[in-house]
Design a protein around this motif. Structure first.
Motif, PDB file in Angstrom:
ATOM      1  N   LEU A  15       0.849  -1.196   0.000  1.00  0.00           N
ATOM      2  CA  LEU A  15       0.000   0.000   0.000  1.00  0.00           C
ATOM      3  C   LEU A  15       0.883   1.244   0.000  1.00  0.00           C
ATOM      4  O   LEU A  15       1.993   1.219   0.538  1.00  0.00           O
ATOM      5  CB  LEU A  15      -0.881   0.015   1.259  1.00  0.00           C
ATOM      6  N   PRO A  16       0.378   2.324  -0.578  1.00  0.00           N
ATOM      7  CA  PRO A  16       1.159   3.562  -0.515  1.00  0.00           C
ATOM      8  C   PRO A  16       1.195   4.117   0.913  1.00  0.00           C
ATOM      9  O   PRO A  16       0.244   3.920   1.667  1.00  0.00           O
ATOM     10  CB  PRO A  16       0.400   4.504  -1.446  1.00  0.00           C
ATOM     11  N   ILE A  17       2.279   4.769   1.269  1.00  0.00           N
ATOM     12  CA  ILE A  17       2.379   5.412   2.589  1.00  0.00           C
ATOM     13  C   ILE A  17       1.351   6.544   2.634  1.00  0.00           C
ATOM     14  O   ILE A  17       1.339   7.403   1.748  1.00  0.00           O
ATOM     15  CB  ILE A  17       3.817   5.944   2.817  1.00  0.00           C
ATOM     16  N   PRO A  18       0.466   6.536   3.653  1.00  0.00           N
ATOM     17  CA  PRO A  18      -0.651   7.486   3.632  1.00  0.00           C
ATOM     18  C   PRO A  18      -0.355   8.924   4.070  1.00  0.00           C
ATOM     19  O   PRO A  18      -1.280   9.632   4.479  1.00  0.00           O
ATOM     20  CB  PRO A  18      -1.682   6.812   4.547  1.00  0.00           C
ATOM     21  N   VAL A  19       0.894   9.348   3.988  1.00  0.00           N
ATOM     22  CA  VAL A  19       1.224  10.744   4.280  1.00  0.00           C
ATOM     23  C   VAL A  19       2.070  11.276   3.134  1.00  0.00           C
ATOM     24  O   VAL A  19       3.081  10.655   2.762  1.00  0.00           O
ATOM     25  CB  VAL A  19       1.992  10.902   5.611  1.00  0.00           C
TER      26      VAL A  19
END
Ligand SMILES: [Zn+2]
Length: 182
Positions: A48-52
């Motif tokens: 998953l992409p890093i959410p920040v």
């Protein structure tokens, strides 16, 4: 005649009060069942992409399981970032709750693929206009990094929690999932 008028007036006033009270415990908006079914049938990507925004894999620390107050264990990872940095959804999914809580402060719950639940906490604020039932895609801005809730005396960071058995149930370590940019 006068008595009848007052009786009617009293009844009217009572009706108003009852109506006002019955609307206070706001019912949570039900999520569209078709979309929920569709999401449940999807696979959750192991990456998953890093959410920040702007945070790289090498900036992350695995803070899963670290000791917390009152004998709690840390059910997620903390992603340090300057206050106001955009928080982006790690997956597509439905915004399921925006209800603040004592520990998390301003939070966003997203129901994602395979019935996964994603918890974004300590936000400075939600993205303006974000609402329950809204469909978001991976990389969409959902809020901004802050230190609300029990993070008010710490540096600003995003608490990201990943649950595989329901909302707040079956916590798993998000650290192995989150990689690189979106
Ligand atoms: Zn945390």
């Amino acid at each position: 005649m006068k008595k009848r008028f007052y009786t009617a007036l009293t009844l009217f006033a009572c009706t108003l009060i009852v109506c006002a009270c019955s609307t206070t415990p706001k019912k949570s908006t039900p999520l569209p069942p078709q979309t929920v079914m569709h999401l449940k049938a999807m696979q959750l990507s192991p990456i998953l992409p890093i959410p920040v925004k702007g945070i790289k894999r090498q900036n992350l620390t695995d803070t899963w399981g670290a000791a917390r107050s009152a004998g709690r264990r840390h059910e997620g990872i903390d992603i340090l970032a300057p206050r106001g940095t955009p928080v982006t959804s790690a997956t597509e999914g439905l915004v399921a709750s925006l209800q603040s809580n004592r520990l998390g402060g301003n939070v966003v719950w997203i129901l994602g693929p395979a019935g996964s639940w994603h918890y974004y906490a300590h936000l400075k604020s939600h993205k303006r206009g974000l609402h329950v039932g809204q469909y978001v895609h991976a990389g969409d801005v959902i809020g901004y990094v802050g230190n609300t809730g029990n993070a008010r005396h710490t540096v600003s960071h995003l608490h990201y929690g990943l649950y595989l058995a329901g909302k707040g149930r079956g916590a798993v370590n998000p650290y192995p999932y989150v990689h690189g940019d979106f």
